[in-house]
Design an enzyme around this catalytic site. Structure first.
Site, PDB file in Angstrom:
ATOM      1  N   SER A   1      11.057   5.124   8.974  1.00 44.12           N
ATOM      2  CA  SER A   1      10.530   4.684  10.271  1.00 44.12           C
ATOM      3  C   SER A   1      11.052   3.276  10.521  1.00 44.12           C
ATOM      4  O   SER A   1      10.952   2.414   9.652  1.00 44.12           O
ATOM      5  CB  SER A   1       8.999   4.690  10.218  1.00 44.12           C
ATOM      6  OG  SER A   1       8.471   4.117  11.399  1.00 44.12           O
TER       7      SER A   1
ATOM      8  N   CYS B   1       0.418  -4.830  15.029  1.00 40.53           N
ATOM      9  CA  CYS B   1       0.557  -4.419  13.626  1.00 40.53           C
ATOM     10  C   CYS B   1      -0.008  -5.481  12.699  1.00 40.53           C
ATOM     11  O   CYS B   1       0.402  -6.644  12.752  1.00 40.53           O
ATOM     12  CB  CYS B   1       2.033  -4.174  13.317  1.00 40.53           C
ATOM     13  SG  CYS B   1       2.349  -3.851  11.568  1.00 40.53           S
TER      14      CYS B   1
ATOM     15  N   CYS C   1       3.164   8.140   1.945  1.00 36.55           N
ATOM     16  CA  CYS C   1       3.596   7.054   2.828  1.00 36.55           C
ATOM     17  C   CYS C   1       3.789   5.812   1.962  1.00 36.55           C
ATOM     18  O   CYS C   1       2.865   5.382   1.279  1.00 36.55           O
ATOM     19  CB  CYS C   1       2.500   6.824   3.880  1.00 36.55           C
ATOM     20  SG  CYS C   1       2.765   5.370   4.892  1.00 36.55           S
TER      21      CYS C   1
ATOM     22  N   CYS D   1       6.066  -8.301   6.498  1.00 37.93           N
ATOM     23  CA  CYS D   1       7.180  -7.925   7.374  1.00 37.93           C
ATOM     24  C   CYS D   1       7.607  -9.161   8.151  1.00 37.93           C
ATOM     25  O   CYS D   1       6.760  -9.956   8.564  1.00 37.93           O
ATOM     26  CB  CYS D   1       6.758  -6.813   8.337  1.00 37.93           C
ATOM     27  SG  CYS D   1       8.109  -6.188   9.367  1.00 37.93           S
TER      28      CYS D   1
ATOM     29  N   LEU E   1       8.909   3.308  19.062  1.00 37.49           N
ATOM     30  CA  LEU E   1       9.265   2.998  20.445  1.00 37.49           C
ATOM     31  C   LEU E   1       8.160   2.154  21.111  1.00 37.49           C
ATOM     32  O   LEU E   1       8.391   1.022  21.501  1.00 37.49           O
ATOM     33  CB  LEU E   1       9.470   4.324  21.188  1.00 37.49           C
ATOM     34  CG  LEU E   1      10.331   4.331  22.430  1.00 37.49           C
ATOM     35  CD1 LEU E   1      11.705   3.740  22.176  1.00 37.49           C
ATOM     36  CD2 LEU E   1      10.471   5.773  22.942  1.00 37.49           C
ATOM     37  N   HIS E   2       7.014   2.727  21.265  1.00 35.97           N
ATOM     38  CA  HIS E   2       5.786   2.044  21.722  1.00 35.97           C
ATOM     39  C   HIS E   2       5.777   1.526  23.156  1.00 35.97           C
ATOM     40  O   HIS E   2       4.724   1.118  23.659  1.00 35.97           O
ATOM     41  CB  HIS E   2       5.393   0.897  20.791  1.00 35.97           C
ATOM     42  CG  HIS E   2       5.326   1.290  19.352  1.00 35.97           C
ATOM     43  ND1 HIS E   2       4.747   2.459  18.926  1.00 35.97           N
ATOM     44  CD2 HIS E   2       5.791   0.683  18.224  1.00 35.97           C
ATOM     45  CE1 HIS E   2       4.851   2.544  17.608  1.00 35.97           C
ATOM     46  NE2 HIS E   2       5.473   1.493  17.161  1.00 35.97           N
TER      47      HIS E   2
ATOM     48  N   GLU F   1       9.742  -3.434   7.179  1.00 30.18           N
ATOM     49  CA  GLU F   1      10.770  -2.781   7.986  1.00 30.18           C
ATOM     50  C   GLU F   1      11.873  -2.299   7.021  1.00 30.18           C
ATOM     51  O   GLU F   1      12.647  -3.105   6.512  1.00 30.18           O
ATOM     52  CB  GLU F   1      11.322  -3.793   9.016  1.00 30.18           C
ATOM     53  CG  GLU F   1      12.561  -3.349   9.753  1.00 30.18           C
ATOM     54  CD  GLU F   1      12.509  -1.925  10.313  1.00 30.18           C
ATOM     55  OE1 GLU F   1      11.598  -1.616  11.105  1.00 30.18           O
ATOM     56  OE2 GLU F   1      13.388  -1.115   9.941  1.00 30.18           O
TER      57      GLU F   1
ATOM     58  N   CYS G   1      -1.649   3.454   7.371  1.00 30.33           N
ATOM     59  CA  CYS G   1      -0.600   2.582   6.851  1.00 30.33           C
ATOM     60  C   CYS G   1      -0.682   1.231   7.547  1.00 30.33           C
ATOM     61  O   CYS G   1      -0.939   1.146   8.731  1.00 30.33           O
ATOM     62  CB  CYS G   1       0.753   3.205   7.103  1.00 30.33           C
ATOM     63  SG  CYS G   1       1.052   4.654   6.118  1.00 30.33           S
TER      64      CYS G   1
ATOM     65  N   GLU H   1       0.818  -1.199   0.000  1.00 25.11           N
ATOM     66  CA  GLU H   1       0.000   0.000   0.000  1.00 25.11           C
ATOM     67  C   GLU H   1       0.857   1.257   0.000  1.00 25.11           C
ATOM     68  O   GLU H   1       2.004   1.244   0.450  1.00 25.11           O
ATOM     69  CB  GLU H   1      -0.853   0.024   1.251  1.00 25.11           C
ATOM     70  CG  GLU H   1       0.020   0.116   2.475  1.00 25.11           C
ATOM     71  CD  GLU H   1      -0.753   0.045   3.771  1.00 25.11           C
ATOM     72  OE1 GLU H   1      -1.787  -0.625   3.799  1.00 25.11           O
ATOM     73  OE2 GLU H   1      -0.312   0.669   4.732  1.00 25.11           O
TER      74      GLU H   1
ATOM     75  N   CYS I   1       5.546  -7.437  15.467  1.00 22.76           N
ATOM     76  CA  CYS I   1       4.966  -6.518  16.450  1.00 22.76           C
ATOM     77  C   CYS I   1       3.484  -6.887  16.612  1.00 22.76           C
ATOM     78  O   CYS I   1       2.758  -7.034  15.628  1.00 22.76           O
ATOM     79  CB  CYS I   1       5.126  -5.079  15.981  1.00 22.76           C
ATOM     80  SG  CYS I   1       6.843  -4.676  15.608  1.00 22.76           S
TER      81      CYS I   1
HETATM   82  N1  SAH Z   1       8.436  -1.223  10.147  1.00 27.83           N
HETATM   83  C1  SAH Z   1       8.584   0.159  10.378  1.00 27.83           C
HETATM   84  C2  SAH Z   1       7.779   1.030   9.440  1.00 27.83           C
HETATM   85  C3  SAH Z   1       6.388   0.574   9.090  1.00 27.83           C
HETATM   86  S1  SAH Z   1       5.205   0.664  10.383  1.00 27.83           S
HETATM   87  C4  SAH Z   1       8.279   0.495  11.827  1.00 27.83           C
HETATM   88  O1  SAH Z   1       7.812  -0.372  12.530  1.00 27.83           O
HETATM   89  O2  SAH Z   1       8.561   1.610  12.225  1.00 27.83           O
HETATM   90  C5  SAH Z   1       4.880   2.401  10.494  1.00 27.83           C
HETATM   91  C6  SAH Z   1       4.326   2.843  11.824  1.00 27.83           C
HETATM   92  O3  SAH Z   1       2.975   2.368  11.997  1.00 27.83           O
HETATM   93  C7  SAH Z   1       5.127   2.296  13.000  1.00 27.83           C
HETATM   94  O4  SAH Z   1       5.350   3.268  13.981  1.00 27.83           O
HETATM   95  C8  SAH Z   1       4.203   1.232  13.503  1.00 27.83           C
HETATM   96  O5  SAH Z   1       4.483   0.914  14.825  1.00 27.83           O
HETATM   97  C9  SAH Z   1       2.833   1.852  13.293  1.00 27.83           C
HETATM   98  N2  SAH Z   1       1.724   0.901  13.379  1.00 27.83           N
HETATM   99  C10 SAH Z   1       1.715  -0.398  13.038  1.00 27.83           C
HETATM  100  N3  SAH Z   1       0.515  -0.951  13.300  1.00 27.83           N
HETATM  101  C11 SAH Z   1      -0.264   0.015  13.812  1.00 27.83           C
HETATM  102  C12 SAH Z   1      -1.618   0.063  14.278  1.00 27.83           C
HETATM  103  N4  SAH Z   1      -2.408  -1.015  14.258  1.00 27.83           N
HETATM  104  N5  SAH Z   1      -2.091   1.236  14.747  1.00 27.83           N
HETATM  105  C13 SAH Z   1      -1.298   2.329  14.772  1.00 27.83           C
HETATM  106  N6  SAH Z   1      -0.023   2.346  14.330  1.00 27.83           N
HETATM  107  C14 SAH Z   1       0.500   1.203  13.877  1.00 27.83           C
HETATM  108 FE1  SF4 Z   2       7.007  -4.759  10.830  1.00 29.11          FE
HETATM  109 FE2  SF4 Z   2       6.845  -2.169  11.531  1.00 29.11          FE
HETATM  110 FE3  SF4 Z   2       4.677  -3.771  11.619  1.00 29.11          FE
HETATM  111 FE4  SF4 Z   2       6.631  -4.110  13.399  1.00 29.11          FE
HETATM  112  S1  SF4 Z   2       5.323  -2.289  13.166  1.00 29.11           S
HETATM  113  S2  SF4 Z   2       5.595  -5.739  12.255  1.00 29.11           S
HETATM  114  S3  SF4 Z   2       8.426  -3.653  12.157  1.00 29.11           S
HETATM  115  S4  SF4 Z   2       5.810  -3.177   9.795  1.00 29.11           S
END
Ligand code: SAH
Ligand code: SF4
Length: 377
Positions: free
Chosen positions: A201, A123, A109, A116, A224-225, A170, A345, A96, A120
Site C-alpha cells: 500500500s 493518519c 498486516c 512515517c 487515494l483518499h 510508507e 493498522c 504493529e 497525511c
Molecule cells: N503508507 C502507506 C501504507 C500504510 S497506511 C499508505 O499510506 O498507503 C495503510 C492504509 O491505512 C492507508 O490507506 C492509509 O491511508 C490508511 N489509514 C491511515 N490512517 C487511517 C485512519 N485514521 N483511518 C482509516 N485509515 C487510515
Molecule cells: Fe505515512 Fe501512509 Fe500514514 Fe500517510 S497514511 S502518514 S504515507 S503511514
C-alpha cells in the site's frame, strides 16, 4: 544481539543475496535453498538443527551468521480471532502488526518503518513523525514471528495466506528492504506466497511504483483518499510532489505489467471532507475509462485523539458507494474486524509510543474501538 555482534542475520537476506553469499563462501547455490527452508519454513534459530548441512559448514555459519527475529511486546486477541501484536524495534520504539483470520484466508498486516516521514493529516502514524526504516529482517521477521505464534495455537490458527504492507510507514520510501522482504515472501523455499497475495500500500511514490513494476510486480494498493489535487494536497501532502495525473499514469503503467490486473484504490471516508456526492462524481471522472477495472476500498476513518476529523456516517458511505456502483465501479465489501482490541493498522503503536505512560495506555486499549478493512484476494 550485542552491539559488537557483527554476524550477518540470515533472516534478512533475500534469496538472491543468500545465494550470492553462499557462492562467495565457495558453497553450492542449493545450500541457500536448504537454509531458506530451515530459517523461514521450519523457523529454527540454531544452526545445529540444520541437519542436512555438513557439520563443518554449520560450525562456520555459527561464527559468521545468526538468525535473529524481532521480539513481541504485546499480543492481544479479539473475540473474532483478530490478533494484534506490538513488535519491539529497540530504543523504546515499536511497530504493529495485525493478524486477521477469515473463512478462506488469513491476512497479516505488517509495518515497514518506525513512524512515517509523510504527514497525511488523517493518519496517526503520520502524526508521530519518522524514526527509522525497518531492516529486511525486521520486515520479514514479522511474518516469521506471526507464523510461529499462530502455528503454536493450532487448530484455531490458520496459515497466513496474504500479507499487506498497511501497518506503519510508507513501504516505497524503504524500497530496498521492502522488496527484499517481499522476495522472501514469494520464494518457494521460504514462504511461497503468490504475487497476488502480497500487497504493497502506498501513498503514491511515483518513481518507486515504476521500479516496483519492473522488479517485483506484486499487488498494489494506492492511498487515494481525494479525487482532486487541491484536496489531496491537504490530506496526502506527498501529492504536491506527485500529483494525481502523474500518479494515475503510474498506476496505468503498473496495471500493464501485473498480469493479475486490478489495482486497489483506498479511500478513507472522512465526514464532510471527502465524502459528498460531488466527491464521488469527481472520483468517477478521475478514474475515467479505467473505472470498470478498478476496485475501491472505502475505509471508514478511524478516529484518534486530536485528529480533528470524524468518521463518515454509515449513510454517507452507502450513498457514496451506490453512486460509484451505478457507473460500474466495484467497491471492496466492508468487513469490520478486531473491534474490541483497536486493531486498525496505524492505530496501535501510537498509543504506546509515549513510553512513560505506556502502562496506562495499554490498560486503556482494551476499551478502545478500532476497525480493520481487509483487502486483497
Ligand atoms: N503508507 C502507506 C501504507 C500504510 S497506511 C499508505 O499510506 O498507503 C495503510 C492504509 O491505512 C492507508 O490507506 C492509509 O491511508 C490508511 N489509514 C491511515 N490512517 C487511517 C485512519 N485514521 N483511518 C482509516 N485509515 C487510515
Ligand atoms: Fe505515512 Fe501512509 Fe500514514 Fe500517510 S497514511 S502518514 S504515507 S503511514
Amino acid at each position: 544481539m550485542t552491539s559488537t555482534d557483527e554476524r550477518i542475520n540470515l533472516l534478512g537476506l533475500a534469496p538472491s543475496r543468500l545465494r550470492a553469499w553462499f557462492a562467495e563462501m565457495g558453497e553450492k547455490p542449493f545450500r541457500a535453498n536448504q537454509v531458506l527452508k530451515w530459517v523461514h519454513q521450519r523457523r529454527v534459530e540454531d544452526f545445529d538443527a540444520m541437519t542436512d548441512l555438513a557439520k563443518s559448514l554449520r560450525e562456520r555459519l555459527k561464527e559468521i551468521a545468526c538468525i535473529q527475529a524481532p521480539e513481541i511486546l504485546l499480543d492481544q486477541e479479539s473475540k473474532d480471532g483478530t490478533r494484534k501484536f506490538l513488535v519491539d524495534t529497540g530504543g523504546g520504539n515499536s511497530v504493529e502488526m495485525v493478524y486477521i483470520p477469515e473463512d478462506d484466508r488469513a491476512t497479516l498486516c505488517i509495518s515497514s518503518q518506525v513512524g512515517c516521514s509523510l504527514t497525511c493529516t488523517f493518519c496517526s502514524t503520520g502524526r508521530q513523525g519518522f524514526n527509522r526504516n525497518l531492516s529486511t529482517a525486521e520486515i520479514v521477521g514479522q511474518l516469521w514471528l506471526a507464523e510461529r505464534l499462530i502455528e503454536r495455537r493450532l487448530p484455531t490458527g490458520k496459515a497466513i495466506s496474504n500479507v499487506v504492507f498497511m501497518g506503519m510507514g510508507e513501504p516505497l520510501l524503504n524500497e530496498q528492504a521492502v522488496v527484499d522482504a517481499a522476495e522472501l515472501m514469494l520464494d518457494d523455499h521460504a514462504y511461497g506466497l503468490s504475487k497476488r497475495r502480497v500487497t504493497i500500500s502506498t501513498s503514491g511514490i511515483v518513481p518507486a511504483i515504476d521500479r516496483l513494476g519492473e522488479r517485483l510486480p506484486i499487488s498494489l494498493a494506492i492511498s487515494l483518499h481525494a479525487p482532486n489535487d487541491a484536496l489531496r494536497n491537504e490530506l496526502v501532502p506527498i501529492n504536491e510532489k506527485y500529483p494525481l495525473d502523474e500518479l494515475m499514469a503510474a498506476c496505468d503503467r503498473y496495471a500493464e505489467v501485473v498480469p493479475h490486473g486490478a489495482i486497489i484504490y483506498e479511500y478513507v471516508m472522512i465526514q464532510g471532507i471527502n465524502d459528498t456526492p460531488e466527491h464521488a462524481d469527481e472520483l468517477i471522472e478521475l478514474l475515467g475509462p479505467r473505472k470498470e477495472a478498478v476496485k475501491i476500498n472505502l475505509i471508514p476513518f478511524n478516529p484518534f485523539e486530536g485528529s480533528g476529523y470524524e468518521r463518515s456516517s454509515r449513510n454517507r458511505i452507502e450513498r457514496f458507494r451506490a453512486r460509484l456502483k451505478a457507473v460500474g465501479i466495484n467497491t471492496v465489501p466492508r468487513k469490520t474486524r478486531g473491534d474490541d482490541i483497536d486493531a486498525a493498522c496505524g492505530q496501535l503503536a501510537g498509543k504506546v509510543a509515549d513510553r512513560s505512560r505506556r502502562q496506562d495506555r495499554l490498560a486503556q486499549m482494551g476499551l478502545d474501538r478500532g476497525v480493520v478493512e481487509v483487502t486483497g484476494s
